[in-house]
Structure formats: C-alpha cells, structure tokens
Design a protein around this motif. Structure first.
Motif, PDB file in Angstrom:
ATOM      1  N   LYS A  43     -40.990  26.576 109.205  1.00  0.00           N
ATOM      2  CA  LYS A  43     -42.200  27.329 108.815  1.00  0.00           C
ATOM      3  C   LYS A  43     -43.010  26.561 107.772  1.00  0.00           C
ATOM      4  CE  LYS A  43     -39.587  30.788 107.483  1.00  0.00           C
ATOM      5  NZ  LYS A  43     -38.294  30.288 107.949  1.00  0.00           N
ATOM      6  N   SER A  44     -42.306  26.124 106.702  1.00  0.00           N
ATOM      7  CA  SER A  44     -43.025  25.452 105.606  1.00  0.00           C
ATOM      8  C   SER A  44     -43.592  24.122 106.082  1.00  0.00           C
ATOM      9  CB  SER A  44     -42.086  25.223 104.418  1.00  0.00           C
ATOM     10  OG  SER A  44     -41.537  26.459 104.019  1.00  0.00           O
ATOM     11  N   ALA A  45     -42.820  23.393 106.909  1.00  0.00           N
ATOM     12  CA  ALA A  45     -43.298  22.099 107.409  1.00  0.00           C
ATOM     13  C   ALA A  45     -44.549  22.307 108.268  1.00  0.00           C
ATOM     14  CB  ALA A  45     -42.199  21.424 108.226  1.00  0.00           C
ATOM     15  N   PHE A  56     -46.070  23.296 100.497  1.00  0.00           N
ATOM     16  CA  PHE A  56     -44.847  24.101 100.407  1.00  0.00           C
ATOM     17  C   PHE A  56     -43.623  23.203 100.462  1.00  0.00           C
ATOM     18  CE2 PHE A  56     -47.894  26.879 102.743  1.00  0.00           C
ATOM     19  CZ  PHE A  56     -48.038  27.851 101.779  1.00  0.00           C
ATOM     20  N   GLU A  57     -42.577  23.643  99.793  1.00  0.00           N
ATOM     21  CA  GLU A  57     -41.332  22.854  99.824  1.00  0.00           C
ATOM     22  C   GLU A  57     -40.699  22.984 101.219  1.00  0.00           C
ATOM     23  OE1 GLU A  57     -38.307  23.994  97.066  1.00  0.00           O
ATOM     24  OE2 GLU A  57     -37.256  22.080  97.328  1.00  0.00           O
ATOM     25  N   SER A  58     -40.394  21.847 101.795  1.00  0.00           N
ATOM     26  CA  SER A  58     -39.781  21.860 103.136  1.00  0.00           C
ATOM     27  C   SER A  58     -38.700  20.800 103.145  1.00  0.00           C
ATOM     28  CB  SER A  58     -40.850  21.524 104.175  1.00  0.00           C
ATOM     29  OG  SER A  58     -40.255  21.148 105.391  1.00  0.00           O
ATOM     30  N   VAL A  65     -34.715  27.708 102.001  1.00  0.00           N
ATOM     31  CA  VAL A  65     -35.441  26.941 100.978  1.00  0.00           C
ATOM     32  C   VAL A  65     -36.554  27.802 100.376  1.00  0.00           C
ATOM     33  CG1 VAL A  65     -36.896  24.911 100.573  1.00  0.00           C
ATOM     34  CG2 VAL A  65     -34.876  24.738 102.057  1.00  0.00           C
ATOM     35  N   THR A  66     -37.361  28.392 101.227  1.00  0.00           N
ATOM     36  CA  THR A  66     -38.448  29.251 100.725  1.00  0.00           C
ATOM     37  C   THR A  66     -37.851  30.618 100.370  1.00  0.00           C
ATOM     38  OG1 THR A  66     -39.935  28.099 102.229  1.00  0.00           O
ATOM     39  CG2 THR A  66     -40.739  30.169 101.310  1.00  0.00           C
ATOM     40  N   GLN A  67     -37.989  30.981  99.116  1.00  0.00           N
ATOM     41  CA  GLN A  67     -37.363  32.229  98.662  1.00  0.00           C
ATOM     42  C   GLN A  67     -38.331  33.388  98.594  1.00  0.00           C
ATOM     43  OE1 GLN A  67     -34.112  32.693  98.164  1.00  0.00           O
ATOM     44  NE2 GLN A  67     -33.780  30.572  98.803  1.00  0.00           N
ATOM     45  N   ILE A  88     -49.956  31.762 104.814  1.00  0.00           N
ATOM     46  CA  ILE A  88     -48.895  32.435 104.034  1.00  0.00           C
ATOM     47  C   ILE A  88     -47.546  32.013 104.614  1.00  0.00           C
ATOM     48  CG2 ILE A  88     -47.914  34.649 103.329  1.00  0.00           C
ATOM     49  CD1 ILE A  88     -50.764  35.819 103.581  1.00  0.00           C
ATOM     50  N   ASP A  89     -46.751  31.362 103.762  1.00  0.00           N
ATOM     51  CA  ASP A  89     -45.403  30.928 104.169  1.00  0.00           C
ATOM     52  C   ASP A  89     -44.419  32.013 103.725  1.00  0.00           C
ATOM     53  OD1 ASP A  89     -43.326  29.366 105.044  1.00  0.00           O
ATOM     54  OD2 ASP A  89     -43.251  28.091 103.256  1.00  0.00           O
ATOM     55  N   THR A  90     -43.449  32.300 104.549  1.00  0.00           N
ATOM     56  CA  THR A  90     -42.499  33.382 104.209  1.00  0.00           C
ATOM     57  C   THR A  90     -41.056  32.867 104.270  1.00  0.00           C
ATOM     58  OG1 THR A  90     -42.212  34.066 106.504  1.00  0.00           O
ATOM     59  CG2 THR A  90     -44.007  35.111 105.303  1.00  0.00           C
TER      60      THR A  90
HETATM   61 MG   LIG Z   1     -39.663  27.350 104.086  1.00  0.00          MG
END
Ligand SMILES: [Mg+2]
Ligand SMILES: Nc1nc2c(ncn2[C@@H]2O[C@H](COP(=O)(O)OP(=O)(O)OP(=O)(O)O)[C@@H](O)[C@H]2O)c(=O)[nH]1
Length: 392
Positions: A43-45, A56-58, A65-67, A88-90
């Motif tokens: 998702k983040s990538a 975003f951290e990926s 990873v995404t909290q 919006i990253d979840t």
């Molecule tokens: Mg993520």
C-alpha cells in the motif's frame, strides 16, 4: 478536498444524490484516494508511486509497518488542469490480528481525513501472493461495512508486477490460475484493475503506471458522475468539522459538543463494525451450513453411487455367470454333437461292414447254390447214364 473540483462541478439539482455532475470527459481537479489491503501488500509503496515521492515508510517487515492512517497530497499537471491528488495510506485494517479498537480508531481517522468523501478506494494485493479466503473476506468486509456502493469506487491494484514478469505474463497467470471469486471480481472491475511495479527505476514506466492508475480513477469518478463515496458517517464527520470551524471562529465555542460528536461517530463506527462482524459471522455460519449440506449431499451421493456400483457389480457377476453357463452349455452341445457325429460314423461303418458281410454271405450262398446245382446236374447226368434213359 472535493470542493477544490468546483470548476468541474455543476450543482444544478437540489436532490442530494444528484448534486454532483461531472462534465463529460472532464477530470476532477481534486481527488481523494484511500489505499486499503493486507499488511505488506504494498500500500505505502503504491502510495509513494502515485505521489512520485517517498512520502510513506515502505519496507520489508514481519510486522505491519504503517501503524496509523496518514494523508499526503501532490499536484499534477493534467493538460491545462492542475490536479491535487490526496492519498490516504492505511494500516492493514482488516487483518485478523488487529485489535478492534485500533480498527475503530483508524477508520474514524481515515474517514475524518477523507471527510468530503472518497473518490476511489484502491484495494491493494500482491501479485506474487496466493489469493486467499482472507483477501476475499477483506472485499466482503469493506462491502459489508461501507455498503455495496463502495464497489463502484473500488480499483484493484496488484503490486510486484516486476516479479511476475510484467503485464502479459500476469494476465496469463490470472486467466490460468485465479480462483473463481477473483475471476468474478476481475470481470466486475474490468476497467479498474492496475498492475504496479513499485520498484521500477524507469521514470518512463513510473509515469506510465501512474497515468494508468489516474485513468482508472477518472473512469471511476466519471462513472459516479463526479460524486465521491460518502455515507451517513461522513455526513456526521462533516458536521463535526463544521462545528469546529464555528468554534474556531469563536461564534460557537462548545468543544464539549464537538467531543460528544466525535464519540458519537466512534460509537456509530463501532456499531457498524459490530454489525459487520455479526453479518460476516452469520455469513460464515451460512457458508458452513451450506458446506455441511454439500458434504451431506456428497456423502449421500457417494453412498448412492457405491450402492449403484455394488448393484452393477452383482449384475456383472450374474451376467458373467450366465455367459459362463452359456459357454459351458455350448461346449457340451458341441461335444455331444461331435460324439453323435462319431456315433453316426461308427454306425455307418458298421452298416457298411454289415452290407459287405451280407454281400459276401449272398455271394457264398449263390456259390453254394451254384455248386449244389452243379452237383445236382452231375448227379442227374450220372443217373441218366446209369439208367440209359433221359429223365426230363
Ligand atoms: Mg504501509
Ligand atoms: N519488487 C517489488 N516489491 C514491492 C512492490 N511493492 C511493494 N514492494 C515491497 O513490499 C514490501 C512491503 O511494502 P509496503 O509498501 O511497506 O507494504 P504495506 O502494505 O504498506 O505494508 P504495511 O504498512 O505493513 O501494511 C516492501 O519491501 C516493498 O518494497 C513492487 O511492486 N515490487
């Protein structure tokens, strides 16, 4: 957010549902995208690829990873239109091991970030992972939580395109081995399935895949007449923002009321989630019952076919026995026929022998008679000689 697209919006109806109308072929200037999917699906990538930035951290990780939900925006030049893309990253919201209260908090946060509605929900899957029941359940849970209408705003994104050998071999893979549920979903989402190669270093490829995604977003937006996905919960959230705005402008300063609105929304989300869980549990129960019914039917069918096989075997054995009997009978008949022919031959030989014997006897008797007649003749001649006269 959605308001930024004012120049593309024509508010020509009073009816809330028909309030949005997008001019044909026009793109919304301001769109909000939410990425959902399993932990580690990319998702983040993907969000970074859309933004064109490592926002975003990926990374590779055994844990999520995404909290928490995060929102970033970027602007893109689309012809003469400058567009704002809000992403919006979840976290993996529908993963089994996430606590219910975290899910609740993150959903409220996500909806708060997308308070004017979601134009497209990107459902992210990894193209290299097996499509499991869990993936199926994620789509069903989203449907159950947000309602069927969310499907109209959904785009399927498959990541790790580089690892499956690109678009063509990925499509072959889908048609060769995708489970029925995925095949059906793919048919339903015909123009809304995108493959991403988040690791590609080619600027051209990055731009091309981003363009493909934005085309899918525009397709979704125009299919929904420019109206983003929204429901009662979003309306409540908008209400909170409205009140906060009033509070900030010091016309209205009851923060307490705002807090109570937030707890009301959280409660509504909780109720919705509970309802969703209940519906999913009921569905699971129904599926289990249906599976049990199928199992029972299968057991009955197996028993029936075993009985049929047993009956068939019996009649086969009987038929075999009958054919053996017939063969034996035939053999016996042929043997008796042979024996009677032998007998016939023997009888014929005996008759022949008898005939020959009778012929011989006849010849001997004739010979005997001839001899007797000769003897008699001789005797008569003898007697004539002796008597000197001829006896006639
Ligand atoms: Mg993520
Ligand atoms: N080769 C390749 N790796 C990818 C691709 N997309 C994501 N990854 C890798 O997959 C791993 C997980 O990606 P993330 O973006 O952190 O996944 P996520 O869904 O955000 O994960 P969580 O935040 O933990 O839920 C990272 O190591 C990424 O580099 C892709 O298209 N190709």
């Amino acid at each position: 957010m959605g308001g930024g697209g004012g120049e593309n919006r024509v508010d020509n109806h009073d009816d809330d549902d028909d309030d949005w109308e997008l001019a044909a072929g026009a793109a919304l200037a301001d769109v909000t995208l939410v990425l959902v999917g399993k932990v580690g699906s990319g998702k983040s990538a993907t969000a970074n690829s859309i933004l064109g930035d490592e926002a975003f951290e990926s990374k590779c990780s055994y844990a999520g990873v995404t909290q928490t939900c995060q929102k970033k925006s970027t602007t893109v030049q689309d012809g003469c239109l400058i567009r704002t893309i809000n992403v919006i990253d979840t976290p993996g919201l529908f993963d089994m091991d996430i606590k219910a209260e975290d899910v609740r908090r993150e959903i409220v946060k996500c909806m708060d970030m997308a308070k004017d509605g979601i134009h497209a929900m990107l459902m992210v899957f990894s193209a290299t992972s097996r499509f499991s029941c869990e993936d199926e359940k994620t789509i069903e849970t989203l449907k159950s939580f947000f309602g069927d209408k969310i499907l109209d705003h959904m785009i399927l994104v498959f990541t790790r395109g580089d690892e499956v050998g690109g678009e063509t071999s990925w499509k072959n893979m889908l048609s060769d081995s995708a489970p029925t549920y995925l095949q059906d979903i793919l048919k339903l989402f015909e123009n809304r399935v995108v493959l991403f190669e988040n690791k590609t270093s080619s600027t051209q490829d990055r731009q091309a895949q981003r363009k493909k995604l934005l085309d899918a977003v525009d397709f979704v937006v125009s299919s929904n007449h420019g109206k983003p996905f929204s429901n009662q919960l979003f309306t409540q959230i908008q209400e909170v923002h409205h009140r906060q705005k009033e509070a900030n402008s010091e016309v209205y300063s009851s923060m307490q009321e705002t807090d109570s609105y937030i707890s009301l929304i959280t409660k509504m989300v909780e109720e919705k989630l509970n309802g969703t869980i209940l519906r999913m549990e009921q569905q699971l129960l129904k599926e289990q019952e249906a599976r049990l019914d199928i199992q029972n039917e299968m057991t009955k069918a197996i028993l029936r076919s075993e009985e049929d096989i047993r009956r068939l075997r019996l009649s086969l054995e009987k038929a075999e026995q009958e054919s053996n009997n017939a063969r034996e009978e035939n053999k016996r008949f042929r043997e008796s026929e042979k024996a009677s022919k032998e007998q016939e031959k023997q009888t014929e030989a005996e008759i022949q022998k008898l005939k020959e014997k009778m012929e011989k006897d006849r010849e001997e008797r004739e010979e005997e008679i001839r001899r007797l007649r000769d003897d008699l003749e001789k005797e008569r001649e003898e007697r004539q000689k002796q008597s000197g006269c001829i006896i006639l």
